[in-house]
Structure formats: C-alpha cells, structure tokens
Design a protein around this motif. Structure first.
Motif, PDB file in Angstrom:
ATOM      1  N   ASP A  29       0.817  -1.207   0.000  1.00 31.42           N
ATOM      2  CA  ASP A  29       0.000   0.000   0.000  1.00 31.42           C
ATOM      3  C   ASP A  29       0.857   1.266   0.000  1.00 31.42           C
ATOM      4  N   VAL A  30       1.933   1.240   0.742  1.00 35.63           N
ATOM      5  CA  VAL A  30       2.846   2.386   0.753  1.00 35.63           C
ATOM      6  C   VAL A  30       3.420   2.607  -0.636  1.00 35.63           C
ATOM      7  N   MET A  31       3.815   1.515  -1.285  1.00 36.96           N
ATOM      8  CA  MET A  31       4.383   1.633  -2.628  1.00 36.96           C
ATOM      9  C   MET A  31       3.342   2.101  -3.641  1.00 36.96           C
ATOM     10  N   ASN A  32       2.100   1.659  -3.491  1.00 36.61           N
ATOM     11  CA  ASN A  32       1.055   2.131  -4.402  1.00 36.61           C
ATOM     12  C   ASN A  32       0.903   3.646  -4.327  1.00 36.61           C
ATOM     13  N   ASP A  33       0.899   4.165  -3.114  1.00 37.31           N
ATOM     14  CA  ASP A  33       0.788   5.619  -2.957  1.00 37.31           C
ATOM     15  C   ASP A  33       1.985   6.332  -3.565  1.00 37.31           C
ATOM     16  N   LEU A  34       3.174   5.801  -3.318  1.00 40.74           N
ATOM     17  CA  LEU A  34       4.383   6.455  -3.815  1.00 40.74           C
ATOM     18  C   LEU A  34       4.481   6.388  -5.332  1.00 40.74           C
ATOM     19  N   MET A  35       4.280   5.194  -5.892  1.00 42.08           N
ATOM     20  CA  MET A  35       4.560   5.055  -7.318  1.00 42.08           C
ATOM     21  C   MET A  35       3.468   5.658  -8.195  1.00 42.08           C
ATOM     22  N   SER A  36       2.252   5.857  -7.639  1.00 39.01           N
ATOM     23  CA  SER A  36       1.187   6.497  -8.424  1.00 39.01           C
ATOM     24  C   SER A  36       0.932   7.924  -7.977  1.00 39.01           C
ATOM     25  N   PHE A  37       1.730   8.405  -7.013  1.00 41.94           N
ATOM     26  CA  PHE A  37       1.535   9.746  -6.439  1.00 41.94           C
ATOM     27  C   PHE A  37       0.112   9.886  -5.876  1.00 41.94           C
ATOM     28  N   GLY A  38      -0.393   8.769  -5.351  1.00 38.18           N
ATOM     29  CA  GLY A  38      -1.721   8.752  -4.756  1.00 38.18           C
ATOM     30  C   GLY A  38      -2.860   8.617  -5.747  1.00 38.18           C
TER      31      GLY A  38
ATOM     32  N   TRP B 185      -8.274   6.395  -9.233  1.00 37.19           N
ATOM     33  CA  TRP B 185      -8.590   5.403 -10.255  1.00 37.19           C
ATOM     34  C   TRP B 185      -9.577   4.372  -9.717  1.00 37.19           C
ATOM     35  N   LYS B 186      -9.357   3.940  -8.486  1.00 30.43           N
ATOM     36  CA  LYS B 186     -10.245   2.932  -7.894  1.00 30.43           C
ATOM     37  C   LYS B 186     -11.630   3.498  -7.637  1.00 30.43           C
ATOM     38  N   ARG B 187     -11.704   4.730  -7.198  1.00 33.71           N
ATOM     39  CA  ARG B 187     -13.013   5.357  -6.995  1.00 33.71           C
ATOM     40  C   ARG B 187     -13.766   5.480  -8.318  1.00 33.71           C
ATOM     41  N   PHE B 188     -13.055   5.834  -9.365  1.00 36.45           N
ATOM     42  CA  PHE B 188     -13.673   5.953 -10.681  1.00 36.45           C
ATOM     43  C   PHE B 188     -14.225   4.604 -11.141  1.00 36.45           C
ATOM     44  N   ALA B 189     -13.451   3.537 -10.923  1.00 36.19           N
ATOM     45  CA  ALA B 189     -13.898   2.202 -11.314  1.00 36.19           C
ATOM     46  C   ALA B 189     -15.166   1.813 -10.561  1.00 36.19           C
ATOM     47  N   VAL B 190     -15.203   2.098  -9.275  1.00 39.57           N
ATOM     48  CA  VAL B 190     -16.378   1.761  -8.472  1.00 39.57           C
ATOM     49  C   VAL B 190     -17.580   2.587  -8.923  1.00 39.57           C
ATOM     50  N   GLU B 191     -17.366   3.845  -9.282  1.00 35.48           N
ATOM     51  CA  GLU B 191     -18.468   4.675  -9.785  1.00 35.48           C
ATOM     52  C   GLU B 191     -19.063   4.092 -11.067  1.00 35.48           C
TER      53      GLU B 191
ATOM     54  N   ILE C 229       8.427   9.573 -21.200  1.00 34.07           N
ATOM     55  CA  ILE C 229       8.486   9.914 -19.774  1.00 34.07           C
ATOM     56  C   ILE C 229       8.013   8.723 -18.938  1.00 34.07           C
ATOM     57  N   TYR C 230       6.928   8.095 -19.391  1.00 33.83           N
ATOM     58  CA  TYR C 230       6.372   6.949 -18.678  1.00 33.83           C
ATOM     59  C   TYR C 230       7.340   5.774 -18.698  1.00 33.83           C
ATOM     60  N   ASP C 231       8.009   5.552 -19.832  1.00 37.34           N
ATOM     61  CA  ASP C 231       8.981   4.465 -19.923  1.00 37.34           C
ATOM     62  C   ASP C 231      10.164   4.706 -18.986  1.00 37.34           C
ATOM     63  N   LEU C 232      10.655   5.935 -18.946  1.00 39.14           N
ATOM     64  CA  LEU C 232      11.754   6.265 -18.054  1.00 39.14           C
ATOM     65  C   LEU C 232      11.363   6.015 -16.608  1.00 39.14           C
ATOM     66  N   TYR C 233      10.183   6.459 -16.260  1.00 34.63           N
ATOM     67  CA  TYR C 233       9.699   6.266 -14.890  1.00 34.63           C
ATOM     68  C   TYR C 233       9.558   4.774 -14.568  1.00 34.63           C
ATOM     69  N   SER C 234       8.962   4.003 -15.497  1.00 34.04           N
ATOM     70  CA  SER C 234       8.666   2.595 -15.254  1.00 34.04           C
ATOM     71  C   SER C 234       9.921   1.757 -15.078  1.00 34.04           C
ATOM     72  N   PHE C 235      10.909   1.980 -15.937  1.00 31.52           N
ATOM     73  CA  PHE C 235      12.045   1.072 -15.974  1.00 31.52           C
ATOM     74  C   PHE C 235      13.270   1.565 -15.199  1.00 31.52           C
ATOM     75  N   ARG C 236      13.288   2.824 -14.837  1.00 33.58           N
ATOM     76  CA  ARG C 236      14.427   3.340 -14.073  1.00 33.58           C
ATOM     77  C   ARG C 236      14.008   3.722 -12.648  1.00 33.58           C
ATOM     78  N   ILE C 237      12.991   4.545 -12.533  1.00 35.99           N
ATOM     79  CA  ILE C 237      12.633   5.093 -11.219  1.00 35.99           C
ATOM     80  C   ILE C 237      11.857   4.086 -10.377  1.00 35.99           C
ATOM     81  N   LEU C 238      10.893   3.389 -10.983  1.00 37.31           N
ATOM     82  CA  LEU C 238      10.072   2.457 -10.220  1.00 37.31           C
ATOM     83  C   LEU C 238      10.887   1.340  -9.566  1.00 37.31           C
ATOM     84  N   PRO C 239      11.797   0.656 -10.293  1.00 36.37           N
ATOM     85  CA  PRO C 239      12.610  -0.361  -9.614  1.00 36.37           C
ATOM     86  C   PRO C 239      13.475   0.226  -8.498  1.00 36.37           C
ATOM     87  N   LEU C 240      13.955   1.457  -8.688  1.00 34.22           N
ATOM     88  CA  LEU C 240      14.755   2.093  -7.639  1.00 34.22           C
ATOM     89  C   LEU C 240      13.903   2.351  -6.398  1.00 34.22           C
ATOM     90  N   MET C 241      12.656   2.808  -6.595  1.00 37.52           N
ATOM     91  CA  MET C 241      11.747   2.995  -5.465  1.00 37.52           C
ATOM     92  C   MET C 241      11.488   1.668  -4.762  1.00 37.52           C
TER      93      MET C 241
END
Length: 248
Positions: free
Chosen positions: A36-45, A50-56, A179-191
C-alpha cells in the motif's frame, strides 16, 4: 503441446506456464507488507482516484453481491462495502495468502467484516450465476490464462451482472510515452529497492504492464467469452483503463 502453449511471459521473460503462479506469488508475498505504501508512492496517490472511478462505473446498488477479485489489501472492498448496505455481500478473493492476510487485518481494523477466500481466478469456486458484480483491479495482467479467468468470471455472474476491470494499459499520448517508460524502468525499480527492499519485483511489475493486452485487445477478449455492451474508459492518457462487460 507446442512451445507457445507450454510457456508464458513473466515480465519480459518466457517461463513454463506451470511456473507462473509460483513466480507471481513470490512477487506479491515479498511486497505484501509494503504494497500500500508503494502504491501511494509510485502512483503519487492517483491509484485511489482510479479505484473510486472504477467503483463509480459499476453503479452498485444496495443488497447486491460483489466479488472483488485480486482484491489483495482490500482497497476496492473498502469502497464497495458501504454501497451494498447490510443486505449486500462482498467476497474478497485473491490467489496470494500474504496479500489477503494484510487485507483482512486492515479491513477488520476499520470494522469491515467480509468473506475472505484464497482462490484462482481461472477456476472460481462458486456456483453459476452467483454475483451481481465482479471487480478486478490491477490483477488481470498477472493471471496466466486470462481467457480462462474471464470465462470463469462470466460463468459466476448473474444475468444482468457486470464485470469491471481496472488495469494498467497502453499509453496513447506520444509525448507521455518516453516519460512513462523512463519512470517505469528506471525510477520504479529504484523505489522498490529503497522502500520495499525488492527491486526485482517492481521491475517485473513494470514489465508485466507492457505485456498486458492493449485496450482494444482486452475489449475483444471480453466479447469472445460472451460479455456484451463492452466498453472501456482511458484514464490519464491510457496509463490505466477501466473495462466493462455485461452478462445479459
């Protein structure tokens, strides 16, 4: 059985199909306590929105029965429970026991009591026509046989029921992709390395997103197993998408 039938992808790697459940299980057992901590960090909350939208989009009514598949730590279950009221029912299901334990404890601490079942989405242990709604958030891409899982979901839905899939998808805005690729493959594994002490699991998560069917492909997979009135809603440039299908 040919090579294509006997192997499947685990991120960008090819592994025996029989190994995928165990390998995915290791990933989520490793990260369960920090998930849960990682979900908040990696998606910036943003995952909460997104989950609320899906439930709506599910248009839940009091008294309905809901199966929250790959429900893990219980985020969607927490949103759904007050909507169905005292006469409704939510089942929190996940293949991973460690994730379910975290989810059960979190929900109980908030006074939410639901059925919690460890299960495999490819072969759901419920009778035909059991649920008004099935939700699966950020879990379908980890399933070995997605067609079998979708067919199983269709089987246990009641006529008039609906399936909601919230999943990472394919970015369709060209300026966003690098930008998304850089974040996914460099920053996310580091986090993952710094916060969850598990770089490899978060590298797998980034790779698994790229291997997941794109929006149109997933929509057609829903249609192929019998769902009707299928549609999808892109969110944040296609970083995630919410698919819907109805059993009529």
């Amino acid at each position: 059985m040919n090579d294509q039938e006997s192997t499947t992808h685990f991120g960008f790697s090819q592994i025996p199909r029989s190994e995928k459940v165990r390998r995915v299980g290791q990933v989520f057992s490793s990260v369960a306590q920090r998930y849960d901590v990682m979900n908040d960090l990696m998606s910036f909350g943003l995952h909460r929105l997104w989950k609320r939208f899906a439930v709506e989009l599910a248009h839940i009514r009091p008294g309905q029965s809901v199966l929250d598949l790959a429900g893990g730590t219980g985020d969607l279950t927490r949103l759904i429970t007050p909507l169905i009221g005292e006469k409704g029912r939510v089942v929190l299901g996940d293949i991973n026991g460690a994730m379910l334990e975290v989810g059960r404890e979190r929900l109980l601490n908030e006074g939410i009591v639901v059925d919690v079942i460890q299960l495999n989405a490819e072969n759901l242990p419920f009778a035909n026509n059991s649920f008004d709604l099935i939700t699966i958030a950020f879990g379908l891409r980890n399933v070995t046989d997605k067609e079998a899982a979708l067919a199983s979901m269709y089987r246990v839905l009641k006529p008039g029921g609906r399936l909601i899939i919230l999943e990472f998808s394919q970015v369709y805005l060209p300026p966003l992709k690098p930008i998304y690729d850089l974040y996914s493959f460099r920053i996310l594994p580091l986090m993952g390395k710094l916060v969850a002490k598990d770089e490899d699991s978060y590298r797998y998560l980034a790779e698994s997103i790229r291997m997941h069917p794109d929006q149109e492909t997933l929509k057609n997979m829903l249609i192929d197993v019998g769902f009707e009135r299928c549609d999808y809603h892109n969110v944040d440039g296609g970083i995630v998408a919410v698919h819907r299908g109805f059993k009529l």
